[in-house]
Scaffold this motif. Structure first.
Motif, mmCIF file in Angstrom:
data_model
loop_
_atom_site.group_PDB
_atom_site.id
_atom_site.type_symbol
_atom_site.label_atom_id
_atom_site.label_comp_id
_atom_site.label_asym_id
_atom_site.label_seq_id
_atom_site.Cartn_x
_atom_site.Cartn_y
_atom_site.Cartn_z
ATOM 1 N N MET A 374 4.224 25.159 0.781
ATOM 2 C CA MET A 374 5.429 24.353 0.692
ATOM 3 C C MET A 374 5.476 23.688 -0.676
ATOM 4 S SD MET A 374 5.974 22.530 4.383
ATOM 5 C CE MET A 374 7.596 21.986 3.860
ATOM 6 N N ASP A 375 6.680 23.466 -1.144
ATOM 7 C CA ASP A 375 6.881 22.820 -2.446
ATOM 8 C C ASP A 375 6.963 21.312 -2.256
ATOM 9 O OD1 ASP A 375 6.915 25.197 -3.846
ATOM 10 O OD2 ASP A 375 9.065 25.509 -3.495
ATOM 11 N N VAL A 376 6.279 20.589 -3.146
ATOM 12 C CA VAL A 376 6.314 19.130 -3.147
ATOM 13 C C VAL A 376 6.948 18.681 -4.455
ATOM 14 C CG1 VAL A 376 4.959 17.017 -3.126
ATOM 15 C CG2 VAL A 376 4.285 18.935 -1.672
ATOM 16 N N ARG A 377 8.046 17.922 -4.344
ATOM 17 C CA ARG A 377 8.694 17.341 -5.521
ATOM 18 C C ARG A 377 8.244 15.897 -5.671
ATOM 19 N NH1 ARG A 377 14.727 17.423 -4.893
ATOM 20 N NH2 ARG A 377 14.171 16.813 -2.763
ATOM 21 N N SER A 378 8.198 15.434 -6.871
ATOM 22 C CA SER A 378 7.795 14.050 -7.130
ATOM 23 C C SER A 378 8.855 13.392 -7.998
ATOM 24 C CB SER A 378 6.429 14.018 -7.839
ATOM 25 O OG SER A 378 6.011 12.680 -8.053
ATOM 26 N N GLU A 379 9.528 12.382 -7.409
ATOM 27 C CA GLU A 379 10.597 11.680 -8.106
ATOM 28 C C GLU A 379 10.403 10.180 -7.947
ATOM 29 O OE1 GLU A 379 14.256 12.965 -6.467
ATOM 30 O OE2 GLU A 379 13.971 15.094 -6.995
ATOM 31 N N PRO A 380 10.903 9.383 -8.885
ATOM 32 C CA PRO A 380 10.872 7.913 -8.714
ATOM 33 C C PRO A 380 11.696 7.521 -7.495
ATOM 34 C CG PRO A 380 11.343 8.504 -10.993
ATOM 35 C CD PRO A 380 11.444 9.775 -10.209
ATOM 36 N N LEU A 381 11.162 6.606 -6.729
ATOM 37 C CA LEU A 381 11.816 6.265 -5.477
ATOM 38 C C LEU A 381 11.655 4.771 -5.229
ATOM 39 C CD1 LEU A 381 13.269 7.420 -2.955
ATOM 40 C CD2 LEU A 381 11.012 7.635 -1.895
ATOM 41 N N SER A 382 12.780 4.110 -4.897
ATOM 42 C CA SER A 382 12.760 2.691 -4.524
ATOM 43 C C SER A 382 12.732 2.601 -3.005
ATOM 44 C CB SER A 382 13.999 1.976 -5.071
ATOM 45 O OG SER A 382 14.064 0.669 -4.567
ATOM 46 N N LEU A 383 11.687 1.993 -2.480
ATOM 47 C CA LEU A 383 11.561 1.904 -1.026
ATOM 48 C C LEU A 383 12.658 1.043 -0.420
ATOM 49 C CD1 LEU A 383 7.692 1.598 -0.533
ATOM 50 C CD2 LEU A 383 9.151 3.581 -0.193
ATOM 51 N N GLY A 384 13.134 0.048 -1.165
ATOM 52 C CA GLY A 384 14.223 -0.776 -0.626
ATOM 53 C C GLY A 384 15.470 0.049 -0.365
ATOM 54 N N ASP A 385 15.815 0.930 -1.308
ATOM 55 C CA ASP A 385 16.985 1.784 -1.115
ATOM 56 C C ASP A 385 16.783 2.763 0.031
ATOM 57 O OD1 ASP A 385 18.043 0.474 -3.270
ATOM 58 O OD2 ASP A 385 17.507 2.043 -4.727
ATOM 59 N N VAL A 386 15.568 3.300 0.135
ATOM 60 C CA VAL A 386 15.285 4.244 1.231
ATOM 61 C C VAL A 386 15.419 3.536 2.573
ATOM 62 C CG1 VAL A 386 13.502 5.697 2.272
ATOM 63 C CG2 VAL A 386 13.818 5.697 -0.195
ATOM 64 N N PHE A 387 14.845 2.329 2.677
ATOM 65 C CA PHE A 387 14.906 1.585 3.940
ATOM 66 C C PHE A 387 16.357 1.271 4.313
ATOM 67 C CE2 PHE A 387 10.381 -0.391 3.675
ATOM 68 C CZ PHE A 387 9.859 0.891 3.732
ATOM 69 N N GLU A 388 17.157 0.855 3.340
ATOM 70 C CA GLU A 388 18.553 0.511 3.613
ATOM 71 C C GLU A 388 19.339 1.725 4.094
ATOM 72 O OE1 GLU A 388 22.400 -1.542 1.338
ATOM 73 O OE2 GLU A 388 20.468 -1.247 0.291
ATOM 74 N N GLY A 389 19.117 2.871 3.457
ATOM 75 C CA GLY A 389 19.818 4.075 3.872
ATOM 76 C C GLY A 389 19.439 4.505 5.271
ATOM 77 N N LEU A 390 18.139 4.433 5.614
ATOM 78 C CA LEU A 390 17.701 4.821 6.956
ATOM 79 C C LEU A 390 18.248 3.874 8.012
ATOM 80 C CD1 LEU A 390 13.981 5.776 6.207
ATOM 81 C CD2 LEU A 390 15.810 7.336 6.896
#
Length: 546
Positions: A374-390
């Motif tokens: 499987m391919d793994v991508r690595s990108e900058p990620l803000s956990l606050g934005d991820v939590f809000e979207g979920l």
């Protein structure tokens, strides 16, 4: 010293010979010392008795000369060597108070000083010397004043006045004052040559006995002790080389034969065990070959299954999306003229279709993982934005049960480098399960904080019924649920947590749960702050974890 001796590597034969030789020398020496010492004692007693006889004879001759009487002259064994000495006398009387110019010998002076010291328990003073090759025996006997008429008549002044022996402060003996002494100088009663021969014979006998004993001990140790030991040693050496057919042949009728029989029995058992082990190895080799063929077949079957599952799932998702699209379109076109029952049917179609779509998506993810890479991508990620979207995505599900979903990101949590899609899929599974198992009016928490300098910890906590500790590992297995009965309250395929575990493993993290019955559950993951991109081979990890 003893430790150094013990550390010396000496063979058993050398040890036996050294110890037995030392024991023989010690025993023979002790055995010879007794007759040697007794012989010296007998010689001393013979000389002493002869000296006493000569001294008494000299004393009687002295009394006869003073008062008259018939005394037989002193007779001594003829000795030509001593007879040639001028003025040789076998016995001499010496006064206790001799003149200062008296010609006394060294022995006479030492004997007189000895008797004048007042030791009344000493009956004589003697020594043995060699003169012109002849052993001579010298003995001095004290003379005291007695109650005999001859002594009193002649030495009355010594008996009534201070005696000669009282000089130098000597104590008065019970038998009377010391008058003098008689000195005997005679040849030894035992000839020096005979004495030498006797001693030589004792030494020869000791040497002969020691040699014989050493020879006997050597034969005993070599034939009876060491030979069986050597046989056992040679047998053990051949066994250590791998020869299990050899046997030790010892017929001594003692413990060595019992040890040999026990050793042979051990070899028989060892041989039987070796044959059994060889046959077991052959059977294991055969089984391993069969297992290898079975593994190849299973691997091929698993590959075909994964391909079939991926193809079928892909083919199923296309018509299912069409069904869901037309169902939504039908729902949007429903007017108030249509009754509520028809609307409920359309809602059931949409809910069942979405559940089926989720199941198909899970099967596709599982098929990708089981495919191997499987391919793994690595990108900058803000956990606050991820939590809000979920939370916004799952808020409608939470509102159906009047749930409160809260998120918290610690201020020290930085921007992380990871695969956003895989992390969101894992957190979506955690949150959807938390909403599913939480009671009405409960609360779900989504918290992120640092876990060490290079790791982050994300946890989802609910207020559900909890999970038994013994089932914490079971829930991460494929198609496994806490309640596996057909009458279970909550639905699901049992693949969400298993897929989450594989995805977190791809991201280089760890996954787990903290829960107990009636206390809710906390599902957590620990991820590195930076995940390296690239292609991962997950088959080995699945083999270790599954």
């Amino acid at each position: 010293m003893l430790k150094r001796i013990r550390r010396l590597r000496i063979s058993l034969a050398a040890k036996c010979q050294i110890l037995f030789g030392a024991a023989v020398v010690l025993i023979i020496s002790a055995a010879l010392y007794v007759p040697w010492y007794r012989m010296e004692q007998l010689i001393q007693e013979v000389n002493q008795k002869a000296g006493e006889v000569v001294a008494r004879q000299a004393e009687r001759e002295h009394a006869a000369r003073e008062f008259g009487g018939d005394v037989s002259p002193m007779t001594m064994p003829s000795d030509e060597t001593l007879g040639e000495v001028p003025g040789y006398m076998p016995a001499t009387l010496i006064s206790a108070n001799p003149p200062k110019d008296a010609p006394l010998s060294r022995f006479q002076r030492m004997a007189l000083e000895h008797f004048m010291a007042g030791d009344t328990t000493t009956t004589h003073y003697d020594e043995t010397v060699s003169y012109r090759g002849v052993e001579r025996y010298r003995m001095a006997m004290p003379l005291y004043v007695t109650d005999e008429p001859s002594c009193i008549r002649c030495h009355a002044d010594a008996a009534s006045t201070e005696p000669f022996g009282a000089m130098a402060g000597a104590s008065m003996p019970a038998s009377g004052p010391l008058l003098g002494m008689v000195v005997v100088d005679i040849p030894s009663e035992v000839n020096a040559n005979e004495l030498f021969l006797n001693r030589a014979w004792i030494l020869i006998a000791g040497l002969f006995a020691g040699t014989l004993a050493i020879l006997v001990f050597y034969v005993i140790t070599t034939r009876i002790i060491l030979q069986p030991v050597r046989v056992l040693q040679e047998t053990a050496e051949k066994v250590s080389e791998g020869d299990l057919n050899i046997r030790s042949d010892i017929s001594t009728g003692d413990e060595f034969q019992q040890l040999s029989d026990t050793f042979n029995t051990m070899l028989v058992n060892l041989r039987a065990s070796d044959e059994q082990l060889r046959s077991s190895n052959k059977a294991l080799d055969l089984k391993l070959g069969q297992l290898a063929e079975t593994n190849v077949a299973l691997y091929e079957s698993n590959r075909l299954k994964s391909e079939f599952l991926a193809n079928v799932s892909h083919e199923l998702r296309t018509p299912l999306n069409s069904i869901l699209g037309f169902a939504e379109l039908l729902r949007d076109q429903i007017t108030e003229k249509i009754d509520a029952k028809t609307l409920r049917y359309v809602q059931n179609i949409l809910a069942s279709g979405r559940n089926l779509l989720d199941l198909i998506n899970d099967l596709l993810d599982l098929a990708k993982i089981e495919a191997g890479r499987m391919d793994v991508r690595s990108e900058p990620l803000s956990l606050g934005d991820v939590f809000e979207g979920l939370i916004n995505l799952l808020r409608p599900l939470g509102e159906q049960k009047n749930l409160t979903i809260e998120s918290q990101v610690s201020p020290d949590v930085p921007i992380i480098q990871t695969d956003p899609a895989k992390l969101q899929q894992v957190l979506y599974n955690f949150l959807s399960n938390a909403i599913k198992f939480s009671p009405i009016g409960g609360k779900v928490e989504l918290i992120a904080k640092l876990e060490g300098p290079e790791q982050i910890r994300i946890a989802v906590t609910d207020q559900g019924s909890g999970i038994e500790p013994e089932k914490h590992d079971v829930i991460f297995e494929k198609f496994r649920q806490i309640d596996g009965s057909v009458t279970r309250e909550h639905g699901g395929s049992g693949l969400g947590l298993a897929i989450s575990k594989e995805l977190i493993s791809l991201l280089g993290g760890a996954i787990g749960v903290q829960s107990d019955v009636g206390q809710g559950a906390t599902f957590w993951i620990i991820l590195p702050l930076k995940t390296q991109p690239g292609q991962r081979d997950v088959r080995s990890k699945m083999a270790m974890t599954g």
